[in-house]
Design a protein around this motif. Sequence first.
Motif, PDB file in Angstrom:
ATOM      1  N   SER A 169      -4.372   0.053   2.105  1.00  0.00           N
ATOM      2  CA  SER A 169      -5.423  -0.925   2.496  1.00  0.00           C
ATOM      3  C   SER A 169      -5.424  -1.999   1.190  1.00  0.00           C
ATOM      4  N   ASP A 170      -6.321  -2.929   1.556  1.00  0.00           N
ATOM      5  CA  ASP A 170      -6.362  -3.945   0.600  1.00  0.00           C
ATOM      6  C   ASP A 170      -6.939  -3.680  -0.752  1.00  0.00           C
ATOM      7  N   SER A 171      -7.508  -2.762  -0.867  1.00  0.00           N
ATOM      8  CA  SER A 171      -8.207  -2.182  -2.233  1.00  0.00           C
ATOM      9  C   SER A 171      -7.206  -0.974  -2.951  1.00  0.00           C
ATOM     10  N   ILE A 175      -3.798  -8.137  -2.949  1.00  0.00           N
ATOM     11  CA  ILE A 175      -3.048  -7.700  -1.598  1.00  0.00           C
ATOM     12  C   ILE A 175      -4.016  -8.758  -0.623  1.00  0.00           C
ATOM     13  N   VAL A 176      -3.219  -9.735   0.304  1.00  0.00           N
ATOM     14  CA  VAL A 176      -3.986 -10.458   1.023  1.00  0.00           C
ATOM     15  C   VAL A 176      -3.568 -10.249   2.642  1.00  0.00           C
ATOM     16  N   LYS A 177      -4.548 -10.784   3.613  1.00  0.00           N
ATOM     17  CA  LYS A 177      -4.436 -10.533   4.888  1.00  0.00           C
ATOM     18  C   LYS A 177      -3.856 -11.809   5.421  1.00  0.00           C
ATOM     19  N   GLU A 178      -2.702 -11.792   5.941  1.00  0.00           N
ATOM     20  CA  GLU A 178      -1.820 -13.000   6.515  1.00  0.00           C
ATOM     21  C   GLU A 178      -2.682 -13.435   7.748  1.00  0.00           C
ATOM     22  N   ALA A 179      -3.161 -14.589   7.838  1.00  0.00           N
ATOM     23  CA  ALA A 179      -3.908 -15.359   9.007  1.00  0.00           C
ATOM     24  C   ALA A 179      -3.207 -15.212  10.375  1.00  0.00           C
ATOM     25  N   GLY A 180      -1.872 -15.343  10.201  1.00  0.00           N
ATOM     26  CA  GLY A 180      -1.382 -15.399  11.721  1.00  0.00           C
ATOM     27  C   GLY A 180      -1.180 -14.173  12.475  1.00  0.00           C
ATOM     28  N   THR A 181      -0.872 -13.184  11.614  1.00  0.00           N
ATOM     29  CA  THR A 181      -0.450 -11.747  12.138  1.00  0.00           C
ATOM     30  C   THR A 181      -1.697 -10.751  11.692  1.00  0.00           C
ATOM     31  N   GLY A 182      -2.325 -10.998  10.916  1.00  0.00           N
ATOM     32  CA  GLY A 182      -3.462  -9.962  10.198  1.00  0.00           C
ATOM     33  C   GLY A 182      -2.710  -8.923   9.560  1.00  0.00           C
ATOM     34  N   ASN A 183      -1.386  -8.997   9.279  1.00  0.00           N
ATOM     35  CA  ASN A 183      -0.998  -8.122   8.279  1.00  0.00           C
ATOM     36  C   ASN A 183      -1.184  -8.201   6.908  1.00  0.00           C
ATOM     37  N   LEU A 184      -1.526  -6.880   6.258  1.00  0.00           N
ATOM     38  CA  LEU A 184      -1.828  -6.910   4.811  1.00  0.00           C
ATOM     39  C   LEU A 184      -0.533  -7.064   4.155  1.00  0.00           C
ATOM     40  N   LEU A 185      -0.529  -7.849   3.087  1.00  0.00           N
ATOM     41  CA  LEU A 185       0.682  -8.188   2.225  1.00  0.00           C
ATOM     42  C   LEU A 185       0.529  -7.901   0.870  1.00  0.00           C
ATOM     43  N   TYR A 189      10.973 -10.927  -7.284  1.00  0.00           N
ATOM     44  CA  TYR A 189       9.604 -10.831  -6.605  1.00  0.00           C
ATOM     45  C   TYR A 189       9.826 -10.706  -5.003  1.00  0.00           C
ATOM     46  N   ARG A 190       9.101  -9.768  -4.456  1.00  0.00           N
ATOM     47  CA  ARG A 190       9.171  -9.657  -3.048  1.00  0.00           C
ATOM     48  C   ARG A 190       7.889  -9.255  -2.472  1.00  0.00           C
ATOM     49  N   THR A 191       7.758  -9.583  -1.181  1.00  0.00           N
ATOM     50  CA  THR A 191       6.474  -9.548  -0.338  1.00  0.00           C
ATOM     51  C   THR A 191       6.654  -8.296   0.755  1.00  0.00           C
ATOM     52  N   TYR A 192       5.729  -7.287   0.673  1.00  0.00           N
ATOM     53  CA  TYR A 192       5.958  -6.448   1.675  1.00  0.00           C
ATOM     54  C   TYR A 192       4.922  -6.135   2.648  1.00  0.00           C
ATOM     55  N   ILE A 193       4.929  -5.758   4.070  1.00  0.00           N
ATOM     56  CA  ILE A 193       3.784  -5.596   4.914  1.00  0.00           C
ATOM     57  C   ILE A 193       3.226  -4.367   4.451  1.00  0.00           C
ATOM     58  N   LEU A 194       2.161  -4.097   4.276  1.00  0.00           N
ATOM     59  CA  LEU A 194       1.535  -2.532   4.057  1.00  0.00           C
ATOM     60  C   LEU A 194       1.859  -1.665   5.548  1.00  0.00           C
ATOM     61  N   GLY A 195       1.526  -2.372   6.722  1.00  0.00           N
ATOM     62  CA  GLY A 195       1.949  -1.353   7.801  1.00  0.00           C
ATOM     63  C   GLY A 195       3.459  -0.849   8.062  1.00  0.00           C
ATOM     64  N   ASN A 196       4.293  -1.413   7.213  1.00  0.00           N
ATOM     65  CA  ASN A 196       5.653  -1.071   7.027  1.00  0.00           C
ATOM     66  C   ASN A 196       6.204  -0.160   6.178  1.00  0.00           C
ATOM     67  N   ILE A 197       5.139   0.406   5.284  1.00  0.00           N
ATOM     68  CA  ILE A 197       5.228   1.423   4.326  1.00  0.00           C
ATOM     69  C   ILE A 197       5.290   2.884   5.041  1.00  0.00           C
ATOM     70  N   TRP A 198       6.284   3.673   4.804  1.00  0.00           N
ATOM     71  CA  TRP A 198       6.375   4.770   5.594  1.00  0.00           C
ATOM     72  C   TRP A 198       5.912   5.917   4.529  1.00  0.00           C
ATOM     73  N   GLY A 199       4.937   6.760   5.076  1.00  0.00           N
ATOM     74  CA  GLY A 199       4.614   7.930   4.048  1.00  0.00           C
ATOM     75  C   GLY A 199       3.468   7.407   3.025  1.00  0.00           C
ATOM     76  N   SER A 200       3.278   8.274   1.860  1.00  0.00           N
ATOM     77  CA  SER A 200       2.348   8.029   1.019  1.00  0.00           C
ATOM     78  C   SER A 200       2.528   7.063   0.077  1.00  0.00           C
ATOM     79  N   LEU A 201       1.414   6.194  -0.541  1.00  0.00           N
ATOM     80  CA  LEU A 201       1.663   5.089  -1.271  1.00  0.00           C
ATOM     81  C   LEU A 201       1.062   5.640  -2.607  1.00  0.00           C
ATOM     82  N   ARG A 202       1.876   5.639  -3.760  1.00  0.00           N
ATOM     83  CA  ARG A 202       1.342   6.158  -4.831  1.00  0.00           C
ATOM     84  C   ARG A 202       1.250   4.992  -5.828  1.00  0.00           C
ATOM     85  N   ARG A 203      -0.030   5.117  -6.404  1.00  0.00           N
ATOM     86  CA  ARG A 203      -0.295   3.877  -7.377  1.00  0.00           C
ATOM     87  C   ARG A 203      -0.461   4.387  -8.785  1.00  0.00           C
ATOM     88  N   ILE A 204       0.303   3.662  -9.925  1.00  0.00           N
ATOM     89  CA  ILE A 204       0.032   4.057 -11.254  1.00  0.00           C
ATOM     90  C   ILE A 204      -0.617   2.978 -12.018  1.00  0.00           C
TER      91      ILE A 204
END
Length: 140
Positions: A29-31, A63-73, A104-119
């Motif tokens: 999510s965005d948070s 993390i931002v929401k792209e206006a055109g597609t609504g994807n979280l980036l 530097y890279r930009t990723y679409i959160l919806g394309n992340i497969w499985g768990s997201l781990r934060r450090i």
Amino acid sequence: MVYFSPQIKYFLTSLALDADSEVSIVPKSDSCADPGDFVIFRYKLGQGFDSRRERVVLVVQPIVKEAGTGNLLLTGFRVPDYGNYTPQSLYDLYENQKLPKENYRTYILGNIWGSLRRIRKKLRPPEEKIPNKAPKEKEQ
């Protein structure tokens, strides 16, 4: 049981020396992460071998929401495979704005497969969420 690539194992081993960090699984999510946090995830890139490779990314923008597609980036510095970076050296480069821009890279959160781990550093509160911090006054 969770299996990590050699790159992730190396990164987590160097992180184990840092008692001021915590690792947690977070929702996509965005948070989920703030600038200065590391995230570990598998990312879908097409089909076949190596299409869902693990990545370690140091988040450099909110993390931002792209206006055109609504994807979280999610935008961040992709830690190179088998680089000689440690979490502390990357924090230092990030704080001094010396990270190489070509990673530097930009990723679409919806394309992340499985768990997201934060450090996250335990002693470093998120930048915009510091309690009792007065807003900066504009100079006139």
